[in-house]
Design an enzyme around this catalytic site. Structure first.
Site, PDB file in Angstrom:
ATOM      1  CG  HIS A  59      -0.572  -7.676 -17.686  1.00 32.41           C
ATOM      2  ND1 HIS A  59      -1.141  -6.602 -18.353  1.00 32.41           N
ATOM      3  CD2 HIS A  59       0.374  -7.153 -16.878  1.00 32.41           C
ATOM      4  CE1 HIS A  59      -0.550  -5.489 -17.957  1.00 32.41           C
ATOM      5  NE2 HIS A  59       0.379  -5.789 -17.067  1.00 32.41           N
ATOM      6  CG  ASP A  83      -3.415  -5.445 -20.583  1.00 26.92           C
ATOM      7  OD1 ASP A  83      -2.411  -4.732 -20.731  1.00 26.92           O
ATOM      8  OD2 ASP A  83      -3.396  -6.523 -19.954  1.00 26.92           O
ATOM      9  CB  ILE A  90      -1.642  -5.418  -9.124  1.00 24.30           C
ATOM     10  CG1 ILE A  90      -3.152  -5.108  -9.077  1.00 24.30           C
ATOM     11  CG2 ILE A  90      -0.908  -4.349  -9.926  1.00 24.30           C
ATOM     12  CD1 ILE A  90      -3.504  -3.784  -8.402  1.00 24.30           C
ATOM     13  N   GLY A 140       0.264   1.398  -4.847  1.00 19.33           N
ATOM     14  CA  GLY A 140      -0.454   1.235  -3.588  1.00 19.33           C
ATOM     15  C   GLY A 140      -1.050   2.528  -3.060  1.00 19.33           C
ATOM     16  CB  ALA A 151      -0.932  -0.004   1.212  1.00 19.06           C
TER      17      ALA A 151
HETATM   18  P1  NAD Z   1       6.734   0.144  -6.028  1.00 20.62           P
HETATM   19  O1  NAD Z   1       8.124  -0.331  -5.870  1.00 20.62           O
HETATM   20  O2  NAD Z   1       6.490   1.603  -6.167  1.00 20.62           O
HETATM   21  O3  NAD Z   1       5.838  -0.376  -4.835  1.00 20.62           O
HETATM   22  C1  NAD Z   1       5.859  -1.690  -4.424  1.00 20.62           C
HETATM   23  C2  NAD Z   1       5.554  -1.740  -2.946  1.00 20.62           C
HETATM   24  O4  NAD Z   1       5.565  -3.108  -2.548  1.00 20.62           O
HETATM   25  C3  NAD Z   1       6.613  -1.009  -2.083  1.00 20.62           C
HETATM   26  O5  NAD Z   1       5.991  -0.090  -1.230  1.00 20.62           O
HETATM   27  C4  NAD Z   1       7.272  -2.140  -1.302  1.00 20.62           C
HETATM   28  O6  NAD Z   1       7.680  -1.758   0.000  1.00 20.62           O
HETATM   29  C5  NAD Z   1       6.144  -3.159  -1.258  1.00 20.62           C
HETATM   30  N1  NAD Z   1       6.589  -4.508  -0.946  1.00 20.62           N
HETATM   31  C6  NAD Z   1       7.715  -5.152  -1.307  1.00 20.62           C
HETATM   32  N2  NAD Z   1       7.754  -6.375  -0.756  1.00 20.62           N
HETATM   33  C7  NAD Z   1       6.621  -6.508  -0.037  1.00 20.62           C
HETATM   34  C8  NAD Z   1       6.076  -7.541   0.750  1.00 20.62           C
HETATM   35  N3  NAD Z   1       6.717  -8.696   0.927  1.00 20.62           N
HETATM   36  N4  NAD Z   1       4.893  -7.341   1.350  1.00 20.62           N
HETATM   37  C9  NAD Z   1       4.238  -6.168   1.179  1.00 20.62           C
HETATM   38  N5  NAD Z   1       4.686  -5.147   0.443  1.00 20.62           N
HETATM   39  C10 NAD Z   1       5.874  -5.319  -0.161  1.00 20.62           C
HETATM   40  O7  NAD Z   1       6.127  -0.618  -7.313  1.00 20.62           O
HETATM   41  P2  NAD Z   1       4.778  -0.284  -8.124  1.00 20.62           P
HETATM   42  O8  NAD Z   1       5.079   0.658  -9.220  1.00 20.62           O
HETATM   43  O9  NAD Z   1       3.712   0.031  -7.159  1.00 20.62           O
HETATM   44  O10 NAD Z   1       4.483  -1.718  -8.815  1.00 20.62           O
HETATM   45  C11 NAD Z   1       4.157  -2.835  -8.043  1.00 20.62           C
HETATM   46  C12 NAD Z   1       3.992  -4.055  -8.925  1.00 20.62           C
HETATM   47  O11 NAD Z   1       2.863  -3.919  -9.786  1.00 20.62           O
HETATM   48  C13 NAD Z   1       5.169  -4.334  -9.842  1.00 20.62           C
HETATM   49  O12 NAD Z   1       5.456  -5.717  -9.843  1.00 20.62           O
HETATM   50  C14 NAD Z   1       4.675  -3.902 -11.211  1.00 20.62           C
HETATM   51  O13 NAD Z   1       5.318  -4.563 -12.259  1.00 20.62           O
HETATM   52  C15 NAD Z   1       3.223  -4.293 -11.114  1.00 20.62           C
HETATM   53  N6  NAD Z   1       2.329  -3.647 -12.080  1.00 20.62           N
HETATM   54  C16 NAD Z   1       1.319  -4.397 -12.611  1.00 20.62           C
HETATM   55  C17 NAD Z   1       0.421  -3.842 -13.483  1.00 20.62           C
HETATM   56  C18 NAD Z   1      -0.706  -4.666 -14.054  1.00 20.62           C
HETATM   57  O14 NAD Z   1      -1.310  -4.251 -15.039  1.00 20.62           O
HETATM   58  N7  NAD Z   1      -1.048  -5.809 -13.480  1.00 20.62           N
HETATM   59  C19 NAD Z   1       0.534  -2.481 -13.841  1.00 20.62           C
HETATM   60  C20 NAD Z   1       1.571  -1.741 -13.276  1.00 20.62           C
HETATM   61  C21 NAD Z   1       2.468  -2.330 -12.400  1.00 20.62           C
HETATM   62  C1  LMR Z   2       1.879  -2.264 -17.288  1.00 21.96           C
HETATM   63  O1  LMR Z   2       1.285  -2.882 -18.158  1.00 21.96           O
HETATM   64  O2  LMR Z   2       1.994  -1.024 -17.300  1.00 21.96           O
HETATM   65  C2  LMR Z   2       2.466  -3.020 -16.122  1.00 21.96           C
HETATM   66  O3  LMR Z   2       2.408  -4.384 -16.320  1.00 21.96           O
HETATM   67  C3  LMR Z   2       3.817  -2.546 -15.732  1.00 21.96           C
HETATM   68  C4  LMR Z   2       4.882  -2.877 -16.733  1.00 21.96           C
HETATM   69  O4  LMR Z   2       5.902  -3.449 -16.328  1.00 21.96           O
HETATM   70  O5  LMR Z   2       4.749  -2.526 -17.905  1.00 21.96           O
END
Ligand code: NAD
Ligand code: LMR
Length: 327
Positions: free
Chosen positions: A190, A163, A130, A27, A22
């Protein structure tokens, strides 16, 4: 004698949503959007760092939900107990030049440990993944829950909403349509070639050149953001909106609203004949989670080719996730 009607009490308590990760880039804005959502009564924010500050900050917003922050691994049990929905944006994001699969080594362990906590403290929760690589992290959660004997395929969702959000935007930019009303079905997984936009089902006329350009842009939309952020992360704000949209759709369905359809990467029969157990199509959501899985519908010749390209990659990604838990 005071008799509590549990059904009414539960209704009064409303829905508890836990965000894991979060304090991160996704988050924080996701938690903000959930704090603004009247369908959320209890918002539980968990991270390994910084959650108390995020929670106190959000708790000053005058909406009718209660926000609690939990920091550190000892508190995850309390954070997720009784949660109806657990959203997981925990894990590292990409940097330029990386694929989502390059995140596997770090994020697989993070997601697995979260899955173990869910199995122990919140086995009935709906789990929205996610964290990337989604094609593998979803099977990791599933195998972890299976190992603990609490797997229910109706309650595990890979969040692929971004997407379709992007597809609506990119198509409307090209065709001058209303972005809010422009609906594009996107199926598969994805990442890169596993993202299959079904432009032939939009009812909009495209040239073959437009189809190929749009398909590529939708498949690699994430890379545009990673490149623009230049080493500081990937999509966070658009992802927060997409994640909040999916969470809200699920909450409405859990409250009994019918006919709610969103895409999601779920345990699905759609590509099972190809040996692909997890696949995203449109899903009708219901009081138990996944209610009905929509079929692919009619594919153009070009889309059939995209589907054929996606299958081996999905097989590989799913196997890798499953093997991580079952090694
Ligand atoms: P970020 O680094 O800004 O935030 C990640 C958070 O996770 C941090 O606050 C970190 O402290 C926390 N974290 C790490 N280990 C943890 C644990 N064991 N328990 C709880 N929290 C923990 O990254 P972000 O930009 O928020 O991205 C997070 C993830 O979402 C990435 O893997 C990214 O690739 C993915 N993502 C997915 C999509 C999608 O479409 N599904 C889109 C964007 C990003
Ligand atoms: C996205 O589609 O933006 C996420 O999956 C983050 C990434 O790594 O591209």
């Amino acid at each position: 004698m005071l008799i509590y009607n549990m059904k009414n009490l539960n209704k009064q308590l409303g829905k508890k949503v836990a965000v894991i990760g979060a304090a991160g880039g996704i988050g924080q804005p996701l938690s903000l959007l959930l704090k603004l959502n009247p369908n959320v009564s209890r918002l539980s924010l968990y991270d390994i760092v910084n959650t108390p500050g995020v929670a106190v900050d959000l708790s000053h917003i005058n909406t009718n939900s209660n926000v609690v922050g939990y920091k550190g691994q000892d508190s995850i049990g309390e954070a997720i107990t009784d949660a109806d929905v657990i959203v997981i944006p925990a894990g590292v994001p990409r940097k330029p030049g990386m694929t989502r699969d390059d995140l596997f080594n770090t994020n697989a362990n993070i997601v697995q440990s979260i899955g173990q906590a869910i199995a122990k403290h919140a086995p009935k929760a709906h789990v929205l993944v996610i964290a990337n690589p989604v094609n593998s992290t979803v099977p990791i959660i599933a195998e972890t829950l299976k190992k603990a004997g609490v797997f229910d395929p109706r309650r595990i969702f890979g969040v692929t909403t971004l997407d379709v959000v992007r597809a609506s935007t990119f198509v409307s930019e090209l065709k001058g349509t209303d972005a809010v009303k422009t609906k594009v079905t996107v199926v598969g997984g994805h990442s890169g070639v596993t993202i299959i936009p079904l432009l032939s089902q939009t009812g909009i006329n495209f040239t073959q050149e437009e189809i190929e350009k749009l398909t590529h842009r939708i498949q690699y939309g994430g890379d545009e953001v990673v490149k623009a952020k230049d080493g500081t992360g990937s999509a966070t704000l658009s992802m927060a909106q997409a994640g909040a949209r999916f969470t809200n759709s699920l909450l409405e369905a859990l409250e009994g609203k019918t006919g709610i359809v969103e895409p999601s990467y779920v345990y699905s029969p759609v590509a099972a004949k190809e040996g692909v157990a997890w696949f995203s199509t449109n899903i009708e959501l219901g009081v138990n989670g996944v209610e009905k899985i929509h079929p692919l519908g009619k594919l153009s010749e070009y889309e059939q080719k995209l589907y054929a390209e996606a299958i081996p990659e999905l097989q590989k990604n799913i196997k890798k996730g499953e093997a991580h838990v079952n090694k």
